[in-house]
Structure formats: structure tokens, C-alpha cells
Design an enzyme around this catalytic site. Structure first.
Site, PDB file in Angstrom:
ATOM      1  N   HIS A 188      44.467  61.971  59.169  1.00 35.49           N
ATOM      2  CA  HIS A 188      45.651  62.522  59.528  1.00 35.49           C
ATOM      3  C   HIS A 188      46.614  61.099  60.219  1.00 35.49           C
ATOM      4  O   HIS A 188      47.685  61.051  59.924  1.00 35.49           O
ATOM      5  CB  HIS A 188      45.759  63.527  60.112  1.00 35.49           C
ATOM      6  N   ARG A 295      39.608  49.439  41.233  1.00 36.83           N
ATOM      7  CA  ARG A 295      38.477  48.533  41.814  1.00 36.83           C
ATOM      8  C   ARG A 295      37.467  49.392  42.441  1.00 36.83           C
ATOM      9  O   ARG A 295      37.367  49.586  43.625  1.00 36.83           O
ATOM     10  CB  ARG A 295      38.788  47.473  42.804  1.00 36.83           C
ATOM     11  N   ARG A 331      37.378  50.047  36.762  1.00 33.37           N
ATOM     12  CA  ARG A 331      36.438  49.077  36.500  1.00 33.37           C
ATOM     13  C   ARG A 331      35.042  49.280  37.100  1.00 33.37           C
ATOM     14  O   ARG A 331      34.835  50.140  38.213  1.00 33.37           O
ATOM     15  CB  ARG A 331      36.871  47.784  37.241  1.00 33.37           C
ATOM     16  N   GLU A 430      37.281  37.054  32.804  1.00 32.30           N
ATOM     17  CA  GLU A 430      37.491  36.452  34.144  1.00 32.30           C
ATOM     18  C   GLU A 430      36.351  35.269  34.163  1.00 32.30           C
ATOM     19  O   GLU A 430      36.202  34.556  35.359  1.00 32.30           O
ATOM     20  CB  GLU A 430      37.319  37.299  35.252  1.00 32.30           C
ATOM     21  N   ASN A 453      41.988  35.967  39.073  1.00 32.31           N
ATOM     22  CA  ASN A 453      41.502  35.503  40.376  1.00 32.31           C
ATOM     23  C   ASN A 453      40.004  34.899  40.109  1.00 32.31           C
ATOM     24  O   ASN A 453      39.928  33.834  40.641  1.00 32.31           O
ATOM     25  CB  ASN A 453      41.134  36.832  41.400  1.00 32.31           C
ATOM     26  N   ARG A 464      37.607  30.753  45.713  1.00 35.21           N
ATOM     27  CA  ARG A 464      38.658  31.659  45.934  1.00 35.21           C
ATOM     28  C   ARG A 464      38.698  31.879  47.342  1.00 35.21           C
ATOM     29  O   ARG A 464      39.634  32.782  47.898  1.00 35.21           O
ATOM     30  CB  ARG A 464      39.014  32.961  45.115  1.00 35.21           C
ATOM     31  N   CYS A 501      45.275  41.697  34.947  1.00 37.81           N
ATOM     32  CA  CYS A 501      45.063  42.519  36.257  1.00 37.81           C
ATOM     33  C   CYS A 501      44.689  41.626  37.545  1.00 37.81           C
ATOM     34  O   CYS A 501      44.930  42.318  38.660  1.00 37.81           O
ATOM     35  CB  CYS A 501      43.934  43.763  36.015  1.00 37.81           C
TER      36      CYS A 501
END
Ligand code: PEP
Ligand code: MG
Length: 566
Positions: A188, A295, A331, A430, A453, A464, A501
Site C-alpha cells: 500500500h 521478463r 518471455r 540476441e 542488450n 553489458r 525489445c
């Protein structure tokens, strides 16, 4: 400069001073009382006072934050009056002769324990409310006054956790952002922070400590990063980002409901990337056409063990229902490398990014993979689902995946469990291997989604995770752009669609090129949906080849391969 990572809950770029707030420890000791009846009266009197206090807060906050959110105090009131909660407390006092504060603490931990095991994510998150209201009740039993939260202007409040009533009480003129060690995006407090527009990052863990007190900092509440004693370069970048975010905000108002259509009438899908159910709100807020990448590994990272089929089914189903027929691309598990849950005991790896990750773990642990696929197919009847498989490097792998899917479907058939026969199957492009074999792969799947990426990491040999290498990772690197073009051509040769993406999908200086290549979909973070839409609406594709030539994606001598000379 120190850089800490947490989970972004409510966006903003905030410059300020860190103030570590620690709630006074509530000491509750187990004591036997001589007169349980008298103790019961003491408890009842304290409960009445707590209820009066909640009523007053409710009335006050209706005016400040609206009824929907002020209702939190009514929920707390109902908890204090909840029969089973009250019975537990009374039993401890009367039968076990416990002191009232201990009886309350015991009952609260029992109720919180029960809620903590609930299937529904929302109900689980209510354990924080039980703790909050019990603390209020115990304070009244102990006859203590409420701890004041006084802050100077421009304070970035840091704390272990923040309760809903504390969030509401924050003076927004002074507290400009909140950073917590613990807490969830579904609490909350997080919901209130979004409503009250208080930038917030949660779940920093133990890295956020009292030692930060008094230090200058920048909270990048979009990415969930806290820069303590930032250097000049970071200050400059954050100032730029703040300006950029301000501009995006303006766009948000003007571009909702418009189509993603170029000046010459080409339409493209703009979807959003999410990490969990709670993010669907941002997808809606930013008017994305669908979810281009969920993801799903975040479901695994947030839990103490592999999430079971029911928890996964519930999550996928809710997301599909909320998206109301719009496409949702989930994915499958992509853990390993930098995303490692504690419970996944894996061997040390020399090069984790090149190691046991993603689809490879799914092949090694088929029961985990099958659980996810079962949950996905069961949920598929609730909307428009597509499943995306990461790190594929060989057509054999997708053939193996499809065999497992068939097995799962047969199992569901045997159990009489319905599933949709329209679920699209796609793979992430990728790795350079997937690009080079994109023709063969395209035959096996319904769509491609380019994960820039990792594609940049593997194609350019640039880790990365290593921020020192960022300068080598140019968004316009021709090697990567030509790879995207190659995958795009392969997909289209076989009548399949292709999206992007990875983060590069939101690189506005490349939108024109993606469109000229024929990319069918761009999936970006929710806050980037509208800027991408604006960009698309400013582009003309009347000279596609000219654009491809200008970016160097095709060479002049290659023009002979194109229709214009035939
Ligand atoms: C990518 O690699 O581009 C991608 C979208 O996946 P992730 O960033 O989760 O590895
Ligand atoms: Mg990736």
C-alpha cells in the site's frame, strides 16, 4: 560516488540530502498478568483509541488523497475489529494470562503468517497492513505518542521500510523521494506513493544503511538507482534526464489515443516491456498497444523458491485479463548471468554471461520449464498470449522446445484443461548465432524479437555489466544494425513478423531506420511509448532505400540486389 540499485516504484529524478529515518523500536516482552480481566479492559480501551485515531486520519486524508486511497485507514479499522484477530488476542489475555501488547503482537504475527502464504499477490501484500495497524494498537496499549517525522527541505527519506500511515503523513514539501531497504512494489505504501506522486525506490537491501545520513544524493527513481555523493558527470547526466523526463511528461498528455503511423501511412506496433503484474498500470497509462516483453524471471527473482504453477498461472492470467485482448508476449525464464536467485545453487562460472543461463537452464531443469509452460498455456484462454524463448542459438533448440510444448499440451488435453490454439511462438534474436541462422530459425517460429542488450554484448564483445565499457557501445554500431536488418529480412522472407525489445528499440535516432528496415513492432519501457509514438508520427518512408543507405545498413553496390534496378 556510490551507486546503489533498487526497484523503481514511482518515477522522478530527485536531488537532495539523504535522511535515514529509524522508527523507534517497539519493545514488547512476554509478561504474565495477575488480573486478565483488567488487562482485557486495558486492551479494549487502547483499541478504541486506535480506532478513533484511524477514523480521524480517514476523514483528513479523504480531502488530501481521495476516498479510494484513504480507504486504507478503513481497512486498518476493519482489521482491528476482525473477529478472528480479536479472538486470538482475547484468548491469549484471558486463557494464557498474557499481557495485552504481547497478545497483539502474537496475533499479528499469526495473521501475517497466514496472509503471507496466500495465493493472491494482493492479499500477500496485506501483511504490511497487519503489521502497521498492530504497531498502532501496541503504541496505544503502551501509552506512547506517535513518533514525529520531521524533515528538512529536499530530504530523500531512507528507511528500512515505510508504512502506509507514514507515507500518507509525509510532508511532500520536505520529503522529495523515498528509498527503502525492503518493501514491495505491491504494498500500500507503494500504491500511495504513486497516487501522491512521491518518487520512490524500494528493495535496496542491506546496501542502504544509516551511514548515508546527511550525504548529498540523486535518486533516479525511473531506473531505481541512487547516486550517493554523485560526481560531476552523473550530475550532468541526471540534469539532462530530468529535463528529458519533463518533456516526456508533456507528450503523455497530448499523444494518448493516437495511432503509431508515419506521415506516409505506415503503421507499426508500439508495445511496452514489463517486469510484473504491477507494471501493467503503466502500460495502460502510457497507452501501449500491448506487452512486447514480460521478463518473467522477475517472478522467480522475487520469490524464495521457484514459483509454483498456480502462482505463475495467476500472474499470467491477471496480466492477460488486464490487457483485455491486446497482445501479451511472455518471455520464458531468463535467469543466470546477472539475474541469479539465491535458491538457484549454480556452480561458479568464469564467464557467467556465456554460461549456464536462460533456455539452457530450462533444458537442464525440464520440470521447471514444464511448470512455466503449463501455467502459460492454462492462462492462454484469458487473452492474446505469445511466448518468447530467450538465448536460442540453434534451430535444434527451438525444435526441442516445440516438442516439450507438444508434450505439455498433450498432458493438458489428457486432464481436460483448455488452452488456446492461437498462442504464437517466438524467439529472441540476441546472439550473433541466431542472426546468422535467422533464415533457418524463421521457418520454425511465428515471430522474432531482437534483444539488442545481449546482441550488442555478444556481437561487440562488450560486457553489458561493466559501466566502463559504455563508451564503446555506440547505438549506431553498424555491426549490430546490419544484424538487425539481416534478421528482419529473414523473418519477412518466411512471412513472419519481427520486433525489437532491447533498449535500443527506444533509441529515437534509430526509429526511422527500424521503420525503413520493416520492423513490425517496437517494445520499450512504458515511459518511452509516447516519445517513440511521437517520433514515428514525424517520419516519412517514401525513400526507404535512401534511409538504409544513409545509415550505412546497405552499401551502394548492394542496391543492385533491390527491386528498384530490376
Ligand atoms: C535483451 O537482451 O535485449 C533483452 C531484451 O533481454 P534482457 O535485457 O532481459 O537480457
Ligand atoms: Mg537478453
Amino acid at each position: 560516488m556510490e551507486k546503489l540499485k533498487g526497484r523503481a516504484v514511482m518515477g522522478g529524478i530527485i536531488f537532495g540530502k539523504l535522511v535515514f529515518y529509524q522508527r523507534d523500536e517497539q519493545v514488547v516482552k512476554k509478561r504474565k498478568v495477575g488480573n486478565p480481566q483488567l488487562e482485557l479492559q486495558r486492551y479494549e480501551y487502547a483499541r478504541d483509541r486506535a480506532i478513533n485515531e484511524l477514523d480521524a486520519l480517514y476523514e483528513r486524508e479523504i480531502k488530501n488523497i481521495g476516498k479510494d486511497h484513504a480507504d486504507i485507514f478503513m481497512i486498518h479499522r476493519m482489521l482491528l475489529e476482525d473477529e478472528s484477530f480479536v479472538e486470538k488476542i482475547e484468548k491469549s489475555i484471558l486463557e494464557d494470562e498474557c499481557c495485552a501488547d504481547y497478545a497483539v503482537q502474537l496475533a499479528a504475527s499469526q495473521v501475517a503468517g497466514e496472509l503471507g502464504h496466500a495465493e493472491d499477490e494482493y492479499i500477500r501484500a496485506r501483511t504490511a497492513d497487519v503489521k502497521d495497524v498492530s504497531r498502532r494498537l501496541i503504541r496505544h496499549i503502551q501509552n506512547k505518542s506517535e513518533q514525529e517525522m520531521n524533515f528538512e527541505k529536499n530530504s530523500i527519506l531512507c528507511c528500512f521500510d515505510i508504512e502506509p500511515s507514514e507515507t500518507v503523513a509525509l510532508d511532500k514539501h520536505k520529503v522529495t523521494a523515498v528509498c527503502t531497504c525492503y518493501g514491495s512494489a505491491n504494498s500500500h505504501s507503494a500504491i500511495l506513493a504513486r497516487t501522491m506522486n512521491i518518487p520512490m525506490i524500494v528493495a535496496f537491501g542491506k546496501q542502504l544503511t544509516e551511514e548515508c545520513n546527511g550525504k548529498r544524493a540523486i535518486a533516479d527513481c525511473y531506473s531505481g538507482t541512487l547516486y550517493i555523493e554523485p560526481d560531476k558527470d552523473t550530475i550532468r547526466k541526471m540534469l539532462e534526464k530530468r529535463e528529458e523526463e519533463g518533456r516526456k511528461h508533456e507528450l503523455l498528455k497530448r499523444l494518448r489515443g493516437r495511432r503509431n503511423i508515419t506521415l506516409d501511412g505506415t503503421e507499426i506496433q508500439v508495445y511496452a516491456n514489463i517486469s510484473g503484474l504491477m507494471d501493467v498500470k503503466y502500460v495502460e497509462e502510457n497507452d501501449a498497444g500491448g506487452i512486447g516483453l514480460f521478463r518473467s524471471e522477475f517472478l522467480y527473482l522475487q520469490n524464495d523458491d521457484f514459483p509454483d504453477e498456480e502462482l505463475q498461472f495467476y500472474t499470467y492470467r491477471r496480466i492477460l485479463e488486464k490487457m483485455n485482448g491486446k497482445k501479451v508476449i511472455v518471455r520464458t525464464l531468463d535467469i543466470g548471468a546477472d539475474k541469479n536467485p539465491d535458491y538457484l545453487s549454480s556452480d561458479m562460472e568464469e564467464n557467467p554471461a556465456l554460461g549456464m543461463r536462460s533456455i539452457r537452464i530450462c533444458f537442464e531443469k525440464p520440470e521447471i520449464f514444464r511448470t512455466q509452460l503449463r501455467a502459460l498455456y492454462r492462462a492462454s484462454v484469458y487473452g492474446s498470449l505469445a511466448i518468447l524463448f530467450p538465448m536460442i542459438i540453434d534451430p535444434e533448440e527451438i525444435i526441442a522446445v516445440k516438442a516439450i510444448i507438444q508434450d505439455v499440451k498433450d498432458e493438458l488435453d489428457a486432464e481436460g484443461v483448455p488452452y488456446s490454439d492461437k498462442v504464437e511462438i517466438g524467439i529472441m534474436i540476441e546472439t550473433p548465432a541466431a542472426v546468422m541462422l535467422s533464415d533457418e530459425l524463421a521457418r520454425e517460429v511465428d515471430f522474432f524479437s531482437v534483444g539488442t542488450n545481449d546482441l550488442e554484448q555478444y556481437a561487440l564483445a562488450l560486457d553489458r555489466q561493466d559501466s566502463r565499457l559504455e563508451k564503446y557501445c555506440k547505438p549506431h554500431h553498424l555491426a549490430v544494425l546490419r544484424m538487425i536488418k539481416m534478421a528482419c529480412d529473414s523473418a519477412h522472407r518466411y512471412g513472419k513478423w519481427i520486433g525489437i525489445c532491447g533498449e535500443l528499440g527506444a533509441e529515437l535516432s534509430l526509429t526511422e531506420l527500424y521503420l525503413a528496415m520493416g520492423i513490425d513492432e517496437l517494445s520499450v519501457s512504458p515511459s518511452q511509448v509516447l516519445p517513440v509514438r511521437k517520433k514515428i508520427r514525424s517520419i516519412s518512408l517514401t525513400d526507404r532505400l535512401g534511409i538504409l543507405l544513409r545509415y550505412g545498413v546497405i552499401r551502394p553496390d548492394e542496391l543492385y540486389d533491390y527491386d528498384m534496378f530490376r
